[in-house]
Write a protein that holds these residues in place. Structure first.
Motif, mmCIF file in Angstrom:
data_model
loop_
_atom_site.group_PDB
_atom_site.id
_atom_site.type_symbol
_atom_site.label_atom_id
_atom_site.label_comp_id
_atom_site.label_asym_id
_atom_site.label_seq_id
_atom_site.Cartn_x
_atom_site.Cartn_y
_atom_site.Cartn_z
ATOM 1 N N ILE A 120 74.177 45.601 131.749
ATOM 2 C CA ILE A 120 75.613 45.926 131.732
ATOM 3 C C ILE A 120 76.001 46.473 130.355
ATOM 4 N N ALA A 121 75.507 45.778 129.313
ATOM 5 C CA ALA A 121 75.842 46.210 127.943
ATOM 6 C C ALA A 121 75.428 47.659 127.729
ATOM 7 N N LYS A 122 74.234 47.992 128.223
ATOM 8 C CA LYS A 122 73.690 49.320 127.982
ATOM 9 C C LYS A 122 74.562 50.411 128.603
ATOM 10 N N LYS A 123 75.076 50.154 129.768
ATOM 11 C CA LYS A 123 75.789 51.226 130.490
ATOM 12 C C LYS A 123 77.294 51.273 130.241
ATOM 13 N N PHE A 160 91.500 46.388 129.968
ATOM 14 C CA PHE A 160 90.670 47.509 129.535
ATOM 15 C C PHE A 160 89.195 47.091 129.476
ATOM 16 N N VAL A 161 88.930 45.956 128.855
ATOM 17 C CA VAL A 161 87.543 45.467 128.732
ATOM 18 C C VAL A 161 86.974 45.138 130.123
ATOM 19 N N LYS A 162 87.796 44.517 130.937
ATOM 20 C CA LYS A 162 87.321 44.168 132.278
ATOM 21 C C LYS A 162 86.944 45.420 133.066
ATOM 22 N N ASN A 163 87.777 46.461 132.951
ATOM 23 C CA ASN A 163 87.471 47.691 133.682
ATOM 24 C C ASN A 163 86.170 48.329 133.221
ATOM 25 N N LEU A 164 85.913 48.279 131.926
ATOM 26 C CA LEU A 164 84.641 48.813 131.426
ATOM 27 C C LEU A 164 83.476 48.040 132.039
ATOM 28 N N ILE A 165 83.637 46.743 132.110
ATOM 29 C CA ILE A 165 82.557 45.912 132.667
ATOM 30 C C ILE A 165 82.371 46.221 134.161
ATOM 31 N N ILE A 166 83.500 46.328 134.864
ATOM 32 C CA ILE A 166 83.410 46.605 136.303
ATOM 33 C C ILE A 166 82.672 47.926 136.549
ATOM 34 N N LYS A 167 83.026 48.911 135.724
ATOM 35 C CA LYS A 167 82.407 50.224 135.910
ATOM 36 C C LYS A 167 80.891 50.135 135.663
#
Ligand code: ARG
Length: 546
Positions: free
Chosen positions: A55-58, A5-12
């Motif tokens: 990345i954090a922002k988006k 889940f966390v990885k997918n958020l980062i990828i997006k």
């Protein structure tokens, strides 16, 4: 909530920022956050701190996190209490591990232990046995089909020496023991002269050609050794699927030698046949007297293993002194047209605090003596325990030896230091076993509990454990990818330390209300499960009481 889940958020967010990144998003457990990612280092664009900030922002957060923050180049995630509760619930149900455990459809063959016959099992082969078995268990846990093969050294010119000794000294086969075999071997080398070496080579040649008397002697040496080995494996709780051993490949090796000659891969050199490499010294395939070599038998083993098991990975757990040899072997397989994922899982030496691991007389130390000493020392350490001390000191002593080996980076030389191995306060097997036993005893005392509600406040001590729980599947994966049991060991050590702080500072059974009590018991249970699963993988027993 899991790592995916966390990885997918980062990828997006990476995509939304217009960055490019392929591959697995790294996640690390961190002292500063619940989980952290160093992915910004891997994106080649502006400086990593800038990337991390963007990345954090988006990242789109639906309340899963309390905050997501770049700290320098690191991307730090802080879970909301709701998420922590969810992680704990999933850990309790073993759900977090389910996706990891489904059948990968892949097969890994692991060549490990592989002691040499007619010699007692020395500490040198201990590392291969322990690490090899842990890697086997780990891959098995992760849904691989695993094949363990003990490539016993039961063929080669050393048998010529033994046969020569047994024959000339007219030793009755019934009187042979493993100790006697070792003495004969050492005695041969004391005499040390060229004509003797030649006579030994002749005996081996006769063995290779099927001489009945020599085969009878060899078979007896092998029988005695295997008996000794299986006693050691039983003590260690190790079971290896196959033990074809080098002798199995005698015939097949002659075909491989022929193939290499015909394909022009092998060259003749002073009567012998060798394989040359552009960037490495050559390897002898066949000696000038026609005898096959360790190398030829290893090539035959590769062909056999592929035919028999069709593994995706062929891994060798062997000391780093054979690193060059392994490269030569893999390079030769490639020349033969074999494209496989070959891995050398190398380990360093075991040294004692004084330096070399050997007796005063310069002999190798016998593993059995070391195991017995560990058991005796554990008995001393645990003498106040009210549990069956025989059983317990065995579990603790052997667990301590294994943990000592597994918890250190396998490529390094490791020090065998009894104080550290059995230190109940440090990074040791007994420490982890103790943490586990303590958890069981709390749970036993508490009886039934049910995790239902989120407490008003999650304490730091609790949070730290929960964020470690979140990382467990990632740790298992990293540990497997790098063939690194020490990654798993260090993880459970730090989990056990966190647990110990929690246990000492936060009342569990006497918690101020039911919700907190249930929540804390859930933490105990899930932590205990993780430690137990890990100890099983590491091949270390988890005594119920200590
Ligand atoms: N018996 C060998 C030794 O003690 C190790 C064998 C390792 N496996 C292999 N396929 N070469 O050095």
């Amino acid at each position: 909530m899991d790592a995916g889940f966390v990885k997918n958020l980062i990828i997006k967010s990476i995509k939304d920022n217009g960055y490019e990144f392929f591959g697995d998003i790294p996640l690390e457990f961190s002292e500063h956050a619940d989980v952290s990612s160093s992915v910004a280092f891997l994106i080649k664009k502006e400086n990593p701190a800038e990337i991390a900030k963007n990345i954090a922002k988006k990242i789109e957060d639906n309340g899963e996190f309390e905050k997501i923050q770049a700290q320098g180049p690191f991307l730090n995630f802080y879970f909301s209490d709701k998420t922590k509760f969810e992680i704990l619930t999933e850990a309790l149900a073993g759900m977090a591990l389910k996706p990891l455990q489904k059948n990968s459809g892949k097969t890994i063959l692991i060549d490990y232990s592989s002691p040499n016959i007619a010699k007692p099992f020395g500490v040198g082969h201990l590392r291969s046995t322990i690490i090899g078995q842990a890697i086997y268990n780990l891959y098995n846990f992760l849904g691989y089909k695993c094949i363990g093969d003990n490539h016993i050294g039961d063929w080669g010119t050393q048998f010529g020496k033994l046969i020569y000794q047994i024959k000339t000294k007219k030793i009755p086969l019934e009187s042979l023991t493993i100790k006697k075999l070792e003495e004969l071997y050492i005695d041969f080398h004391k005499q040390n002269n060229d004509s003797l070496e030649q006579l030994a080579r002749d005996e081996f040649k006769k063995l290779e050609q099927g001489d009945v008397e020599n085969i009878r002697i060899w078979a007896e040496c092998k029988r005695i050794s295997l008996e000794e080995f299986s006693r050691i494996y039983d003590l260690l709780g190790v079971k290896i699927d196959y033990d074809y051993g080098e002798s199995y490949y005698n015939e097949l090796a002659s075909h491989v030698i022929l193939e290499l000659k015909e394909k022009g891969i092998a060259q003749q050199s002073q009567g012998a046949w060798i394989v040359e490499f552009p960037d490495m010294p050559p390897c002898v395939l066949q000696k000038s007297d026609g005898a096959s070599t360790y190398f030829a038998r290893d090539l035959a083993a590769i062909k056999f293993r592929i035919e028999e098991f069709n593994p995706d990975i062929i891994a060798y757990e062997i000391g780093s002194e054979q690193s060059l040899y392994m490269k030569q072997l893999f390079a030769t397989a490639k020349m033969m047209g074999i494209e496989k994922d070959f891995k050398h899982i190398a380990h360093g030496l075991i040294k004692s605090k004084e330096g070399k691991f050997s007796t005063r007389e310069g002999n190798t130390i016998h593993l059995e003596d070391v195991i017995n000493e560990a058991i005796n020392r554990s008995r001393e350490l645990l003498k106040d325990s009210d549990v069956n001390i025989d059983e317990l000191s065995k579990q603790v002593g052997i667990g301590a030896i294994k943990y000592n080996d597994l918890s250190q980076d396998r490529e390094n030389d490791i020090i065998f230091d009894w104080d550290k191995i059995l230190n109940l306060r440090g990074n040791s097997g007994p420490y982890i076993q103790y943490a586990h036993a303590r958890i069981l005893s709390v749970l036993e005392k508490a009886g039934f509990f049910e995790l239902k509600d989120l407490p008003n406040k999650i304490e730091d001590n609790e949070s730290r454990i929960i964020s470690k729980m979140f990382c467990f599947p990632e740790i298992l994966k990293q540990s497997a990818d790098n063939f690194a049991p020490h990654t798993l060991c260090n993880y459970i050590f730090s989990l056990a330390q966190d647990f110990s702080n929690f246990y000492n500072q936060n009342p569990i059974i006497d918690a101020s209300d039911e919700t907190i009590k249930n929540f804390r018991l859930a933490i105990c249970k899930a932590t205990g499960d993780i430690i137990k699963i890990s100890l099983d993988i590491l091949g270390i027993e988890a005594p119920g009481r200590m």
